[in-house]
Design an enzyme around this catalytic site. Structure first.
Site, short mmCIF file in Angstrom:
data_model
loop_
_atom_site.label_atom_id
_atom_site.label_comp_id
_atom_site.label_asym_id
_atom_site.label_seq_id
_atom_site.Cartn_x
_atom_site.Cartn_y
_atom_site.Cartn_z
N LYS A 80 0.86 -1.19 0.00
CA LYS A 80 0.00 0.00 0.00
C LYS A 80 0.89 1.23 0.00
O LYS A 80 2.04 1.16 0.44
CB LYS A 80 -0.86 0.02 1.27
CG LYS A 80 -2.04 0.97 1.21
CD LYS A 80 -3.22 0.28 0.60
CE LYS A 80 -4.42 1.17 0.44
NZ LYS A 80 -5.58 0.35 -0.01
N ASP A 110 -6.83 4.25 -4.85
CA ASP A 110 -7.54 4.07 -3.58
C ASP A 110 -8.20 5.43 -3.35
O ASP A 110 -8.39 6.18 -4.32
CB ASP A 110 -6.54 3.70 -2.46
CG ASP A 110 -7.24 3.16 -1.21
OD1 ASP A 110 -7.61 1.97 -1.19
OD2 ASP A 110 -7.43 3.92 -0.24
#
Ligand code: GLU
Length: 409
Positions: free
Chosen positions: A89, A129
């Site tokens: 991430k 995201d």
């Protein structure tokens, strides 16, 4: 306890330690010529099942702790998809709200000017995201291509005409509703005719609303950082398209929906007090707390599925599980997004492009397989119907076994 080898080889200690963390400065100039400085992050948490894979989040709340938490969650989500992707991430505390196109491009180019050396189609493949969608992916990809002199599948969520996949924007929300349909199927029920409360109005919420409508359900709420809207007629047709306009507006205010369609707006509150059969938290972490779970249960909610990453607090999850309603954790229910990203990687590597029908059928079967796997493992570990236990154990075993196979690395 059933596998003492995990303890002996210290899997828990190793699996909770990121393989790598990169933190870097992102300097850029705003439209007034002022120098701005943000922080960039990329966490490569686990690569035992494949190259690091996971989104980039641009939001003022981003810090190392949140990045590590989301990367950790991503390892297990990605494992559940059955596709060859590790967990990672990244992102920045850059706040895209109210920024111009030029400022966003300037930031993205600077961000990639450092990130490019840490990623690659066989190493680490970022995606979108919160705060990162096709526009940002485009600017990031353009700069990567320019610096490295390569056009490859280093990032997913690309535009359709330059390497993107059909249905990637829809995939998280569609996959979520496919998973809900699977869960309801176990009690011979379905999404048709159900009242659905959705939170958020971004990419995940948008896909979920589209699919709920397609399956004959009715979505009555959306939410933003400013509050929630209640639309008893249902979020349908042009109202769904307006969700995209609200995002382009860039104000991050769901009140714009209430103003346009003349429906009720409840400032500074969450939608979980509204009567519904299904609740889909699709906004962000920690947006459904114990008191919200109590309201939903009091109103006889049948099914709660996490479209966002970790939206329900531990206390809320405990209540849902204790009350025996259908509850799906995000790592299972929202895995459709990253699964479609893995399909995009496959298409890029094979220099090919699959049809919308092909992607949709793969997405549907992936969600069905995840559902089956979680049910089977939950039953095998004495917790039938508990998708949290099923998802966590199924994913853990997959990753832990791969780590053991690959030795002490
Ligand atoms: N950000 C999404 C997630 O949380 C998608 C990640 C990806 O496609 O790599 O799963």
């Amino acid at each position: 306890d059933r596998n003492p080898v995990y303890k002996k080889l210290k899997i828990l200690e190793r699996i909770t330690t990121p393989e790598r963390v990169v933190i870097f400065r992102v300097p850029w100039k705003d439209d007034h010529g002022e120098v701005q400085t943000n922080i960039g992050y990329r966490v490569g948490f686990n690569s035992s099942l494949g190259p690091y894979k996971g989104g980039l989040r641009f939001h003022s709340s981003v810090n190392l702790s949140i990045m590590k938490c989301l990367a950790f969650e991503q390892i297990f989500k990605n494992a559940l998809t059955g596709l060859p992707i590790g967990g990672g991430k990244g992102g920045s505390d850059f706040d895209p709200r109210g920024k111009t196109d030029l400022e966003i491009m300037s930031f993205c180019q600077s961000f990639m000017t450092e990130l490019y050396r840490h990623i690659g189609p066989e190493t680490d493949i970022p995606a979108g995201d919160i705060g990162v969608s096709t526009r940002e992916i485009g600017y990031l990809f353009g700069q990567y291509k320019r610096i490295t002199n390569t056009f490859n599948g280093v990032i997913t969520g690309k535009g359709l005409s330059w390497g993107g996949s059909f249905l990637r924007p829809e995939a998280t929300g569609y996959g979520l509703v496919y998973f809900v349909e699977e869960m309801l199927g176990t009690i011979k029920d379905g999404v048709a005719d159900k009242i659905v409360a959705v939170s958020g109005f971004g990419n995940v919420a948008w896909g979920a609303v589209k699919k709920v409508n397609e399956l004959g359900g009715k979505v009555v709420t959306l939410s933003g950082p400013d509050g929630f809207i209640y639309d008893p007629e249902g979020v349908t047709g042009e109202k769904i398209d307006y969700m995209l306009t609200m995002r382009i507006n860039g104000h991050d205010l769901v009140q714009e929906y209430a103003d346009k369609f003349k429906v009720a707006f409840y400032p500074n509150s969450r939608p979980w007090g509204v009567k519904c059969d299904i609740a889909l938290p699709c906004a962000t972490q920690g947006e459904l707390l114990e008191e919200d779970a109590l309201s939903l249960l009091k109103n006889n909610v049948k099914c709660v599925a996490e479209g966002a990453n970790i939206p329900c607090s531990n206390e809320a999850v405990k209540l849902f599980i204790k009350s025996n309603i259908l509850f799906a954790p995000g790592k299972a229910a929202n895995a459709g997004g990253v699964a479609c990203s893995a399909l995009e990687m496959g298409q890029n590597a094979g220099r090919t492009h699959w049809s919308k029908m092909e992607i949709d059928s793969r997405l549907k079967s992936t969600m069905s397989n995840i559902h089956q796997l979680c049910s089977d493992i939950a039953a095998a570990y004495n917790a039938p119907g508990n998708y949290v236990v099923g998802a966590n154990i199924a994913a853990f075993i997959k990753v832990a076994d791969a780590m053991i196979d690959q030795g002490l690395v």
